[in-house]
Design a protein around this motif. Structure first.
Motif, PDB file in Angstrom:
ATOM      1  N   UNK A   1     -21.488 -31.009  49.405  1.00 56.48           N
ATOM      2  CA  UNK A   1     -21.023 -29.897  48.575  1.00 56.48           C
ATOM      3  C   UNK A   1     -21.308 -30.153  47.105  1.00 56.48           C
ATOM      4  N   UNK A   2     -21.148 -31.412  46.685  1.00 51.10           N
ATOM      5  CA  UNK A   2     -21.339 -31.762  45.277  1.00 51.10           C
ATOM      6  C   UNK A   2     -22.797 -32.016  44.930  1.00 51.10           C
ATOM      7  N   UNK A   3     -23.527 -32.627  45.873  1.00 50.76           N
ATOM      8  CA  UNK A   3     -24.934 -32.961  45.632  1.00 50.76           C
ATOM      9  C   UNK A   3     -25.799 -32.238  46.662  1.00 50.76           C
ATOM     10  N   UNK A   4     -26.490 -31.150  46.282  1.00 49.48           N
ATOM     11  CA  UNK A   4     -27.210 -30.299  47.240  1.00 49.48           C
ATOM     12  C   UNK A   4     -28.250 -31.011  48.090  1.00 49.48           C
ATOM     13  N   UNK A   5     -28.824 -32.123  47.614  1.00 48.99           N
ATOM     14  CA  UNK A   5     -29.880 -32.799  48.371  1.00 48.99           C
ATOM     15  C   UNK A   5     -29.358 -33.913  49.270  1.00 48.99           C
ATOM     16  N   UNK A   6     -28.034 -34.064  49.334  1.00 44.40           N
ATOM     17  CA  UNK A   6     -27.419 -35.060  50.209  1.00 44.40           C
ATOM     18  C   UNK A   6     -26.991 -34.380  51.501  1.00 44.40           C
ATOM     19  N   UNK A   7     -27.194 -35.036  52.637  1.00 49.89           N
ATOM     20  CA  UNK A   7     -26.807 -34.474  53.927  1.00 49.89           C
ATOM     21  C   UNK A   7     -25.751 -35.357  54.590  1.00 49.89           C
ATOM     22  N   UNK A   8     -25.090 -34.807  55.582  1.00 42.66           N
ATOM     23  CA  UNK A   8     -24.084 -35.562  56.325  1.00 42.66           C
ATOM     24  C   UNK A   8     -24.727 -36.749  57.036  1.00 42.66           C
ATOM     25  N   UNK A   9     -25.930 -36.533  57.580  1.00 42.26           N
ATOM     26  CA  UNK A   9     -26.626 -37.622  58.266  1.00 42.26           C
ATOM     27  C   UNK A   9     -26.946 -38.777  57.341  1.00 42.26           C
ATOM     28  N   UNK A  10     -27.377 -38.485  56.118  1.00 47.81           N
ATOM     29  CA  UNK A  10     -27.709 -39.529  55.156  1.00 47.81           C
ATOM     30  C   UNK A  10     -26.469 -40.345  54.794  1.00 47.81           C
TER      31      UNK A  10
ATOM     32  N   UNK B   1     -56.232  -4.691  48.049  1.00 48.14           N
ATOM     33  CA  UNK B   1     -55.900  -3.274  47.878  1.00 48.14           C
ATOM     34  C   UNK B   1     -55.793  -2.857  46.412  1.00 48.14           C
ATOM     35  N   UNK B   2     -55.586  -3.864  45.532  1.00 47.42           N
ATOM     36  CA  UNK B   2     -55.362  -3.583  44.104  1.00 47.42           C
ATOM     37  C   UNK B   2     -54.119  -2.728  43.859  1.00 47.42           C
ATOM     38  N   UNK B   3     -53.183  -2.787  44.813  1.00 45.73           N
ATOM     39  CA  UNK B   3     -51.943  -2.034  44.676  1.00 45.73           C
ATOM     40  C   UNK B   3     -50.814  -2.970  44.223  1.00 45.73           C
ATOM     41  N   UNK B   4     -49.915  -2.429  43.411  1.00 48.02           N
ATOM     42  CA  UNK B   4     -48.799  -3.212  42.890  1.00 48.02           C
ATOM     43  C   UNK B   4     -47.801  -3.529  44.003  1.00 48.02           C
ATOM     44  N   UNK B   5     -47.326  -4.751  44.010  1.00 51.87           N
ATOM     45  CA  UNK B   5     -46.279  -5.156  44.951  1.00 51.87           C
ATOM     46  C   UNK B   5     -45.247  -5.973  44.189  1.00 51.87           C
ATOM     47  N   UNK B   6     -44.075  -6.111  44.797  1.00 55.41           N
ATOM     48  CA  UNK B   6     -42.992  -6.878  44.177  1.00 55.41           C
ATOM     49  C   UNK B   6     -42.843  -8.201  44.913  1.00 55.41           C
ATOM     50  N   UNK B   7     -42.741  -9.275  44.150  1.00 55.28           N
ATOM     51  CA  UNK B   7     -42.592 -10.611  44.725  1.00 55.28           C
ATOM     52  C   UNK B   7     -41.194 -11.122  44.396  1.00 55.28           C
ATOM     53  N   UNK B   8     -40.440 -11.486  45.411  1.00 57.01           N
ATOM     54  CA  UNK B   8     -39.064 -11.951  45.241  1.00 57.01           C
ATOM     55  C   UNK B   8     -38.954 -13.397  45.704  1.00 57.01           C
ATOM     56  N   UNK B   9     -38.148 -14.157  44.999  1.00 55.88           N
ATOM     57  CA  UNK B   9     -37.918 -15.552  45.386  1.00 55.88           C
ATOM     58  C   UNK B   9     -36.425 -15.814  45.412  1.00 55.88           C
ATOM     59  N   UNK B  10     -35.953 -16.433  46.497  1.00 56.38           N
ATOM     60  CA  UNK B  10     -34.527 -16.744  46.631  1.00 56.38           C
ATOM     61  C   UNK B  10     -34.370 -18.064  47.382  1.00 56.38           C
ATOM     62  N   UNK B  11     -33.384 -18.848  46.969  1.00 58.17           N
ATOM     63  CA  UNK B  11     -33.074 -20.114  47.638  1.00 58.17           C
ATOM     64  C   UNK B  11     -31.799 -19.942  48.457  1.00 58.17           C
TER      65      UNK B  11
ATOM     66  N   UNK C   1     -39.669 -21.672  53.638  1.00 56.70           N
ATOM     67  CA  UNK C   1     -40.026 -23.085  53.510  1.00 56.70           C
ATOM     68  C   UNK C   1     -38.752 -23.922  53.606  1.00 56.70           C
ATOM     69  N   UNK C   2     -38.671 -24.749  54.651  1.00 56.35           N
ATOM     70  CA  UNK C   2     -37.466 -25.554  54.882  1.00 56.35           C
ATOM     71  C   UNK C   2     -37.557 -26.913  54.185  1.00 56.35           C
ATOM     72  N   UNK C   3     -36.368 -27.498  53.955  1.00 59.35           N
ATOM     73  CA  UNK C   3     -36.304 -28.857  53.440  1.00 59.35           C
ATOM     74  C   UNK C   3     -36.608 -28.984  51.968  1.00 59.35           C
ATOM     75  N   UNK C   4     -36.372 -27.937  51.188  1.00 57.00           N
ATOM     76  CA  UNK C   4     -36.661 -27.987  49.750  1.00 57.00           C
ATOM     77  C   UNK C   4     -35.590 -28.797  49.018  1.00 57.00           C
ATOM     78  N   UNK C   5     -36.016 -29.584  48.045  1.00 58.32           N
ATOM     79  CA  UNK C   5     -35.076 -30.273  47.166  1.00 58.32           C
ATOM     80  C   UNK C   5     -34.785 -29.377  45.979  1.00 58.32           C
ATOM     81  N   UNK C   6     -33.515 -29.270  45.623  1.00 61.13           N
ATOM     82  CA  UNK C   6     -33.130 -28.395  44.524  1.00 61.13           C
ATOM     83  C   UNK C   6     -32.407 -29.192  43.445  1.00 61.13           C
ATOM     84  N   UNK C   7     -32.530 -28.711  42.225  1.00 59.56           N
ATOM     85  CA  UNK C   7     -31.845 -29.317  41.095  1.00 59.56           C
ATOM     86  C   UNK C   7     -31.377 -28.204  40.182  1.00 59.56           C
ATOM     87  N   UNK C   8     -30.093 -28.137  39.953  1.00 58.23           N
ATOM     88  CA  UNK C   8     -29.571 -27.049  39.137  1.00 58.23           C
ATOM     89  C   UNK C   8     -28.421 -26.335  39.822  1.00 58.23           C
ATOM     90  N   UNK C   9     -28.218 -25.090  39.463  1.00 57.82           N
ATOM     91  CA  UNK C   9     -27.065 -24.337  39.933  1.00 57.82           C
ATOM     92  C   UNK C   9     -27.351 -23.693  41.281  1.00 57.82           C
TER      93      UNK C   9
END
Length: 217
Positions: free
Chosen positions: A81-90, A169-179, A204-212
């Motif tokens: 909960x406190x450190x997002x990149x730490x797992x129960x297994x580790x 197609x040269x058509x406009x599209x919207x790109x969204x990113x969410x963790x 994409x699974x198994x990403x390391x995150x840093x921040x909020x």
């Protein structure tokens, strides 16, 4: 009791109640289920691998249900909960390495090695089944508006978006990113497909995150 209190304060009342029920059921089954007179599997290595997979899968399912079996699981969840990149297994492996280092002076080194093998398999199985603990990044390509707002309102996750253009197609599209966590993948798919059935998504699974980033265990 101190670990249970820590879980109550950090992980909430619902987690604490479910953990009490889980610990009670575990205690009951340990009394009811008979211990075999002879080992079901004679080979130590095979027993360690199979036992680790079974125990890790069971523990992972309990954790996925937002509960725990007490002890190390509570410590692992609080650290996650406190450190997002730490797992129960580790956390499980780190704590048991310390215990087995002490066991080197008390038992045969062969038993300690087999115990390490069991713990490693157990930890790997826990982290694969406990999908709330798996960080997942999502990229969404769509030509319709409103998906970002729907994700924010229904999941509470932040979304970054920018304008793109299809090279063919040269058509406009919207790109969204969410963790998110892997546990939320189904919800994200449902939200996106309800607005744009033709949206293209990359997970994409198994990403390391840093921040909020909020770890929802």
């Amino acid at each position: 009791i101190p670990l249970f209190y820590m879980g109550l304060k950090i992980l909430g009342k619902e987690f604490a109640i479910k953990t009490l029920i889980t610990v009670g059921m575990q205690s009951m089954f340990l009394v009811v289920v008979p211990i075999p007179a002879v080992p079901l599997i004679e080979d130590y290595l095979t027993a360690c691998i199979i036992g680790g997979i079974i125990a890790g899968t069971g523990t992972g399912l309990v954790l996925r249900g937002r509960s725990s079996g007490g002890g190390q699981d509570i410590i692992g969840l609080c650290c996650s909960k406190k450190y997002p990149n730490i797992s129960v297994g580790k956390i499980n492996i780190l704590m048991n390495i310390f215990v087995y280092a002490i066991c080197l002076f008390l038992f045969n080194i062969e038993i300690v090695i087999y115990s390490l093998i069991y713990t490693t398999v157990l930890a790997m199985a826990i982290d694969r089944v406990h999908i709330q603990n798996i960080n997942t990044s999502v990229m969404i390509f769509t030509k319709k508006m409103g998906i970002s707002r729907a994700i924010i309102e229904q999941t509470g996750r932040g979304v970054t978006n920018w304008d793109g253009e299809g090279a063919y197609t040269n058509k406009t599209s919207y790109i969204l990113f969410v963790m998110i966590s892997k546990y939320e993948v189904g919800q994200i798919k449902q939200i996106v497909h309800s607005i744009d059935p033709n949206a293209f998504m990359i997970f994409t699974e198994g990403c390391h995150v840093d921040g909020n980033f909020e770890k929802r265990l």
